[in-house]
Design a protein around this motif. Sequence first.
Motif, PDB file in Angstrom:
ATOM      1  N   MET A   1      15.197 -55.599  -6.529  1.00 55.81           N
ATOM      2  CA  MET A   1      15.749 -55.059  -5.270  1.00 55.81           C
ATOM      3  C   MET A   1      16.387 -56.169  -4.432  1.00 55.81           C
ATOM      4  O   MET A   1      17.414 -55.943  -3.792  1.00 55.81           O
ATOM      5  CB  MET A   1      14.668 -54.337  -4.462  1.00 55.81           C
ATOM      6  N   ASN A   2      15.798 -57.355  -4.421  1.00 53.03           N
ATOM      7  CA  ASN A   2      16.411 -58.480  -3.702  1.00 53.03           C
ATOM      8  C   ASN A   2      17.789 -58.792  -4.276  1.00 53.03           C
ATOM      9  O   ASN A   2      18.731 -59.065  -3.521  1.00 53.03           O
ATOM     10  CB  ASN A   2      15.523 -59.722  -3.775  1.00 53.03           C
ATOM     11  N   LEU A   3      17.911 -58.772  -5.594  1.00 54.18           N
ATOM     12  CA  LEU A   3      19.213 -59.001  -6.229  1.00 54.18           C
ATOM     13  C   LEU A   3      20.209 -57.917  -5.839  1.00 54.18           C
ATOM     14  O   LEU A   3      21.354 -58.208  -5.477  1.00 54.18           O
ATOM     15  CB  LEU A   3      19.074 -59.035  -7.757  1.00 54.18           C
ATOM     16  N   VAL A   4      19.779 -56.678  -5.927  1.00 54.39           N
ATOM     17  CA  VAL A   4      20.648 -55.545  -5.587  1.00 54.39           C
ATOM     18  C   VAL A   4      21.135 -55.664  -4.145  1.00 54.39           C
ATOM     19  O   VAL A   4      22.333 -55.561  -3.862  1.00 54.39           O
ATOM     20  CB  VAL A   4      19.909 -54.199  -5.803  1.00 54.39           C
ATOM     21  N   GLN A   5      20.220 -55.892  -3.219  1.00 55.90           N
ATOM     22  CA  GLN A   5      20.598 -55.964  -1.809  1.00 55.90           C
ATOM     23  C   GLN A   5      21.447 -57.191  -1.508  1.00 55.90           C
ATOM     24  O   GLN A   5      22.384 -57.125  -0.717  1.00 55.90           O
ATOM     25  CB  GLN A   5      19.348 -55.919  -0.935  1.00 55.90           C
ATOM     26  N   GLY A   6      21.138 -58.313  -2.153  1.00 55.27           N
ATOM     27  CA  GLY A   6      21.933 -59.524  -1.946  1.00 55.27           C
ATOM     28  C   GLY A   6      23.350 -59.370  -2.451  1.00 55.27           C
ATOM     29  O   GLY A   6      24.322 -59.733  -1.765  1.00 55.27           O
ATOM     30  N   ILE A   7      23.499 -58.831  -3.655  1.00 54.87           N
ATOM     31  CA  ILE A   7      24.842 -58.621  -4.219  1.00 54.87           C
ATOM     32  C   ILE A   7      25.603 -57.609  -3.365  1.00 54.87           C
ATOM     33  O   ILE A   7      26.776 -57.824  -3.030  1.00 54.87           O
ATOM     34  CB  ILE A   7      24.749 -58.166  -5.689  1.00 54.87           C
ATOM     35  N   SER A   8      24.943 -56.518  -2.990  1.00 55.32           N
ATOM     36  CA  SER A   8      25.594 -55.498  -2.148  1.00 55.32           C
ATOM     37  C   SER A   8      26.057 -56.092  -0.824  1.00 55.32           C
ATOM     38  O   SER A   8      27.176 -55.838  -0.380  1.00 55.32           O
ATOM     39  CB  SER A   8      24.641 -54.332  -1.873  1.00 55.32           C
ATOM     40  N   ALA A   9      25.201 -56.868  -0.188  1.00 56.25           N
ATOM     41  CA  ALA A   9      25.550 -57.458   1.108  1.00 56.25           C
ATOM     42  C   ALA A   9      26.768 -58.363   0.985  1.00 56.25           C
ATOM     43  O   ALA A   9      27.658 -58.339   1.847  1.00 56.25           O
ATOM     44  CB  ALA A   9      24.363 -58.237   1.677  1.00 56.25           C
ATOM     45  N   GLU A  10      26.815 -59.166  -0.076  1.00 57.25           N
ATOM     46  CA  GLU A  10      27.965 -60.061  -0.269  1.00 57.25           C
ATOM     47  C   GLU A  10      29.250 -59.280  -0.507  1.00 57.25           C
ATOM     48  O   GLU A  10      30.309 -59.630   0.025  1.00 57.25           O
ATOM     49  CB  GLU A  10      27.706 -61.032  -1.427  1.00 57.25           C
ATOM     50  N   ILE A  11      29.171 -58.216  -1.299  1.00 55.53           N
ATOM     51  CA  ILE A  11      30.352 -57.383  -1.549  1.00 55.53           C
ATOM     52  C   ILE A  11      30.811 -56.727  -0.259  1.00 55.53           C
ATOM     53  O   ILE A  11      31.998 -56.744   0.084  1.00 55.53           O
ATOM     54  CB  ILE A  11      30.059 -56.329  -2.632  1.00 55.53           C
ATOM     55  N   LEU A  12      29.873 -56.149   0.490  1.00 54.80           N
ATOM     56  CA  LEU A  12      30.232 -55.460   1.735  1.00 54.80           C
ATOM     57  C   LEU A  12      30.759 -56.420   2.794  1.00 54.80           C
ATOM     58  O   LEU A  12      31.580 -56.045   3.629  1.00 54.80           O
ATOM     59  CB  LEU A  12      29.022 -54.682   2.262  1.00 54.80           C
ATOM     60  N   TYR A  13      30.307 -57.659   2.758  1.00 56.70           N
ATOM     61  CA  TYR A  13      30.776 -58.664   3.709  1.00 56.70           C
ATOM     62  C   TYR A  13      32.212 -59.092   3.390  1.00 56.70           C
ATOM     63  O   TYR A  13      33.028 -59.285   4.276  1.00 56.70           O
ATOM     64  CB  TYR A  13      29.842 -59.884   3.674  1.00 56.70           C
ATOM     65  N   ALA A  14      32.507 -59.198   2.110  1.00 57.15           N
ATOM     66  CA  ALA A  14      33.787 -59.765   1.700  1.00 57.15           C
ATOM     67  C   ALA A  14      34.879 -58.730   1.424  1.00 57.15           C
ATOM     68  O   ALA A  14      36.063 -59.075   1.421  1.00 57.15           O
ATOM     69  CB  ALA A  14      33.586 -60.621   0.445  1.00 57.15           C
ATOM     70  N   PHE A  15      34.488 -57.482   1.198  1.00 58.50           N
ATOM     71  CA  PHE A  15      35.465 -56.474   0.790  1.00 58.50           C
ATOM     72  C   PHE A  15      35.275 -55.179   1.558  1.00 58.50           C
ATOM     73  O   PHE A  15      34.165 -54.860   1.987  1.00 58.50           O
ATOM     74  CB  PHE A  15      35.326 -56.170  -0.710  1.00 58.50           C
ATOM     75  N   GLU A  16      36.339 -54.416   1.669  1.00 57.47           N
ATOM     76  CA  GLU A  16      36.234 -53.071   2.205  1.00 57.47           C
ATOM     77  C   GLU A  16      35.894 -52.158   1.043  1.00 57.47           C
ATOM     78  O   GLU A  16      36.638 -52.064   0.066  1.00 57.47           O
ATOM     79  CB  GLU A  16      37.559 -52.648   2.845  1.00 57.47           C
ATOM     80  N   VAL A  17      34.744 -51.503   1.123  1.00 53.77           N
ATOM     81  CA  VAL A  17      34.232 -50.725   0.001  1.00 53.77           C
ATOM     82  C   VAL A  17      34.183 -49.252   0.391  1.00 53.77           C
ATOM     83  O   VAL A  17      33.746 -48.903   1.481  1.00 53.77           O
ATOM     84  CB  VAL A  17      32.809 -51.201  -0.395  1.00 53.77           C
ATOM     85  N   ASP A  18      34.635 -48.397  -0.517  1.00 54.31           N
ATOM     86  CA  ASP A  18      34.499 -46.962  -0.329  1.00 54.31           C
ATOM     87  C   ASP A  18      34.228 -46.329  -1.685  1.00 54.31           C
ATOM     88  O   ASP A  18      34.531 -46.911  -2.725  1.00 54.31           O
ATOM     89  CB  ASP A  18      35.771 -46.359   0.278  1.00 54.31           C
ATOM     90  N   TRP A  19      33.655 -45.168  -1.673  1.00 57.77           N
ATOM     91  CA  TRP A  19      33.384 -44.434  -2.900  1.00 57.77           C
ATOM     92  C   TRP A  19      34.665 -43.753  -3.324  1.00 57.77           C
ATOM     93  O   TRP A  19      35.257 -42.989  -2.562  1.00 57.77           O
ATOM     94  CB  TRP A  19      32.283 -43.413  -2.637  1.00 57.77           C
ATOM     95  N   ASP A  20      35.126 -44.057  -4.515  1.00 53.40           N
ATOM     96  CA  ASP A  20      36.370 -43.489  -5.010  1.00 53.40           C
ATOM     97  C   ASP A  20      36.291 -43.374  -6.527  1.00 53.40           C
ATOM     98  O   ASP A  20      36.791 -44.233  -7.247  1.00 53.40           O
ATOM     99  CB  ASP A  20      37.543 -44.388  -4.612  1.00 53.40           C
ATOM    100  N   PRO A  21      35.646 -42.313  -7.014  1.00 53.23           N
ATOM    101  CA  PRO A  21      35.478 -42.200  -8.457  1.00 53.23           C
ATOM    102  C   PRO A  21      36.807 -41.885  -9.149  1.00 53.23           C
ATOM    103  O   PRO A  21      37.400 -40.836  -8.951  1.00 53.23           O
ATOM    104  CB  PRO A  21      34.493 -41.041  -8.606  1.00 53.23           C
ATOM    105  N   LYS A  22      37.275 -42.817  -9.934  1.00 64.17           N
ATOM    106  CA  LYS A  22      38.552 -42.649 -10.633  1.00 64.17           C
ATOM    107  C   LYS A  22      38.472 -41.587 -11.723  1.00 64.17           C
ATOM    108  O   LYS A  22      39.476 -41.091 -12.184  1.00 64.17           O
ATOM    109  CB  LYS A  22      39.001 -43.982 -11.251  1.00 64.17           C
ATOM    110  N   TRP A  23      37.253 -41.268 -12.173  1.00 60.25           N
ATOM    111  CA  TRP A  23      37.098 -40.311 -13.258  1.00 60.25           C
ATOM    112  C   TRP A  23      37.127 -38.864 -12.778  1.00 60.25           C
ATOM    113  O   TRP A  23      37.134 -37.947 -13.572  1.00 60.25           O
ATOM    114  CB  TRP A  23      35.794 -40.573 -14.026  1.00 60.25           C
ATOM    115  N   VAL A  24      37.137 -38.640 -11.461  1.00 62.76           N
ATOM    116  CA  VAL A  24      37.186 -37.294 -10.915  1.00 62.76           C
ATOM    117  C   VAL A  24      38.621 -37.001 -10.493  1.00 62.76           C
ATOM    118  O   VAL A  24      39.177 -37.700  -9.646  1.00 62.76           O
ATOM    119  CB  VAL A  24      36.233 -37.142  -9.707  1.00 62.76           C
ATOM    120  N   LYS A  25      39.205 -35.988 -11.095  1.00 61.03           N
ATOM    121  CA  LYS A  25      40.585 -35.621 -10.760  1.00 61.03           C
ATOM    122  C   LYS A  25      40.639 -35.056  -9.342  1.00 61.03           C
ATOM    123  O   LYS A  25      39.682 -34.448  -8.860  1.00 61.03           O
ATOM    124  CB  LYS A  25      41.116 -34.583 -11.745  1.00 61.03           C
ATOM    125  N   ALA A  26      41.765 -35.259  -8.689  1.00 62.02           N
ATOM    126  CA  ALA A  26      41.957 -34.753  -7.325  1.00 62.02           C
ATOM    127  C   ALA A  26      41.664 -33.252  -7.298  1.00 62.02           C
ATOM    128  O   ALA A  26      42.114 -32.500  -8.167  1.00 62.02           O
ATOM    129  CB  ALA A  26      43.373 -35.025  -6.861  1.00 62.02           C
TER     130      ALA A  26
END
Length: 116
Positions: free
Chosen positions: A43-68
Amino acid sequence: MTRDPQESLRAQRVVELLEHNIRTEIDVQLGMAGRDLPDDLRMNLVQGISAEILYAFEVDWDPKWVKAGEIHAWQVDDSWYARCGVCLLDSPASPTRDQATRWATTHQLRHEDEYS
């Protein structure tokens, strides 16, 4: 500037989905390597990696496998689930894919009603 409560809930759900995907990948990689980690370290790894991604990038849920216009649905054991594309809430467990996607479609339409 106040944030729309729905936007805040959606942003929180994006973080949860990001963490879930990171944890799944860590579990897969550890399993393929025949290794394991204690849950607290995982869980520490998960939260640490998530925090770094969220800090450095704009993240949104966008599943490419689901057609419009389609609904993201999946099966776990004997139950089906579907996800609202607006707030990212998951349906209750359903016996069929059709019932799960119907729930998500109906739920999604409520969001349209809120903003009309």
